[in-house]
Write a protein that holds these residues in place. Structure first.
Motif, short mmCIF file in Angstrom:
data_model
loop_
_atom_site.label_atom_id
_atom_site.label_comp_id
_atom_site.label_asym_id
_atom_site.label_seq_id
_atom_site.Cartn_x
_atom_site.Cartn_y
_atom_site.Cartn_z
N ASP A 63 0.77 -1.23 -0.06
CA ASP A 63 0.14 -0.01 0.00
C ASP A 63 0.81 1.37 -0.04
O ASP A 63 0.60 2.21 -0.55
CB ASP A 63 -0.87 -0.04 1.06
N SER A 64 1.62 1.30 1.03
CA SER A 64 2.73 2.58 1.09
C SER A 64 3.97 2.17 1.62
O SER A 64 4.12 1.07 2.40
CB SER A 64 2.08 3.59 1.60
N ALA A 65 4.83 2.95 1.71
CA ALA A 65 6.15 2.81 2.55
C ALA A 65 6.82 4.26 2.59
O ALA A 65 6.70 5.14 1.96
CB ALA A 65 7.24 2.04 1.54
N THR A 66 7.69 4.29 3.60
CA THR A 66 8.12 5.60 4.05
C THR A 66 9.71 5.22 4.46
O THR A 66 9.91 4.14 4.85
CB THR A 66 7.61 6.28 5.14
N ALA A 67 10.47 6.30 4.32
CA ALA A 67 12.10 6.36 5.02
C ALA A 67 11.96 7.70 5.58
O ALA A 67 11.55 8.76 5.12
CB ALA A 67 12.83 6.12 3.58
N GLU A 68 12.60 7.49 6.61
CA GLU A 68 12.90 8.96 7.55
C GLU A 68 14.50 8.95 8.04
O GLU A 68 15.19 7.92 8.51
CB GLU A 68 12.13 8.95 8.64
N PHE A 69 14.92 10.27 7.78
CA PHE A 69 16.26 10.28 8.40
C PHE A 69 16.24 11.31 9.33
O PHE A 69 15.26 12.19 9.28
CB PHE A 69 17.25 10.66 7.22
N GLY A 88 -3.48 -3.52 5.49
CA GLY A 88 -3.83 -2.95 6.59
C GLY A 88 -3.12 -3.34 7.86
O GLY A 88 -3.23 -2.49 8.95
N ASN A 89 -1.72 -3.82 7.75
CA ASN A 89 -0.69 -3.90 8.73
C ASN A 89 0.57 -3.00 8.16
O ASN A 89 1.15 -3.03 7.17
CB ASN A 89 -0.27 -5.50 8.89
N CYS A 90 1.12 -2.45 9.77
CA CYS A 90 2.40 -1.67 9.29
C CYS A 90 3.52 -2.38 9.94
O CYS A 90 3.28 -3.11 10.83
CB CYS A 90 2.09 -0.44 10.12
N TYR A 91 4.61 -2.26 9.43
CA TYR A 91 5.93 -2.95 9.67
C TYR A 91 6.88 -1.59 9.75
O TYR A 91 6.75 -0.81 9.03
CB TYR A 91 6.26 -3.83 8.56
N GLU A 175 -3.12 4.97 2.36
CA GLU A 175 -2.79 5.35 3.60
C GLU A 175 -1.58 4.94 4.16
O GLU A 175 -0.91 3.97 3.68
CB GLU A 175 -3.70 4.77 4.96
N LEU A 176 -0.37 6.01 4.88
CA LEU A 176 0.63 5.57 5.39
C LEU A 176 0.67 5.26 6.73
O LEU A 176 -0.29 5.29 7.46
CB LEU A 176 1.65 6.87 5.43
N CYS A 177 1.68 4.41 7.10
CA CYS A 177 1.75 4.02 8.40
C CYS A 177 1.79 5.31 9.21
O CYS A 177 2.70 6.18 9.00
CB CYS A 177 2.86 3.26 8.82
N PRO A 178 1.58 5.31 10.64
CA PRO A 178 1.75 6.47 11.51
C PRO A 178 3.31 6.44 11.96
O PRO A 178 3.87 5.30 11.68
CB PRO A 178 0.87 6.13 12.88
N GLU A 179 3.54 7.42 12.13
CA GLU A 179 5.17 7.57 12.53
C GLU A 179 5.43 6.80 13.98
O GLU A 179 4.30 6.98 14.92
CB GLU A 179 5.42 9.04 12.78
#
Length: 199
Positions: A63-69, A88-91, A175-179
């Motif tokens: 569904d979505s993915a993020t990267a954060e530095f 519907g699951n976040c990893y 939808e993105l995963c919550p931070e």
């Protein structure tokens, strides 16, 4: 006059044939060591490609993915966090990494990550070489959910230069995963093994 025209034609053909590999060299040019301040922040994956076809199929279902530095107070090391949403699951996963020029290494997973040049002004383009390049993951992250077509086309050309499948373009409405900012996070295993990165 005919000889001059023929010479011009030959020179132009030679320059075109020489420019093809140079174009890929330019497209895949690693960045110099990035400035930590420019890296900071959370970005969403807008497109990605993986050289291993079964993992590409899993990426298509993501569904979505993020990267954060984020800065950890050290001038040469940073926190690298990632998240992925599927069914519907976040990893989540989090790493403390040390920059080495245009690269950093995830030692526990035998993954070398390189920052690659992109003309997208708010993007980070990451190439993950897994197991000494046996598998490549190539991801474009942006602070925007949707890029201009020209920016996506550049990424497609870069993936083609790597001889990997045409990229998956993520759905910006998903939808993105919550931070989440803890360092003890669940590993993402939706791509078939724990060393999959960001996809």
């Amino acid at each position: 006059m005919l000889a001059v025209a023929a010479a011009v034609l030959l020179l132009s053909l030679a320059s075109v044939s020489c420019s093809v590999p140079l174009a890929c060299e330019d497209l895949l040019q690693p960045l110099g060591q990035p400035h930590l301040r420019g890296l900071e922040g959370r970005r969403t994956m807008v497109a990605g490609s993986i050289s291993h076809l079964p993992f590409m199929e899993l990426l298509r279902s993501r569904d979505s993915a993020t990267a954060e530095f984020s800065n950890n107070g050290d001038e040469s090391s940073i926190f690298f966090r990632r998240s992925g949403r599927s069914n519907g699951n976040c990893y989540y996963a989090s790493y403390n990494v040390t920059l080495e020029g245009s690269s950093f290494t995830l030692d526990d997973h035998n993954i070398t990550t390189t920052f690659v040049h992109t003309s997208c002004h708010d993007c980070i383009l990451l190439k993950f070489d897994v197991e000494s390049g046996k598998r490549q993951h190539f991801y474009l992250f942006s602070k925007r959910r949707q890029l201009e077509e020209m920016e996506i086309e550049e990424f497609r050309a870069q993936a083609k230069c790597l001889n990997i499948p045409p990229p998956v373009v993520m759905d910006p409405t998903k939808e993105l995963c919550p931070e989440q900012h803890t360092t003890n996070q669940k590993e993402d295993k939706t791509e078939g093994e724990s060393s999959s990165v960001c996809g």
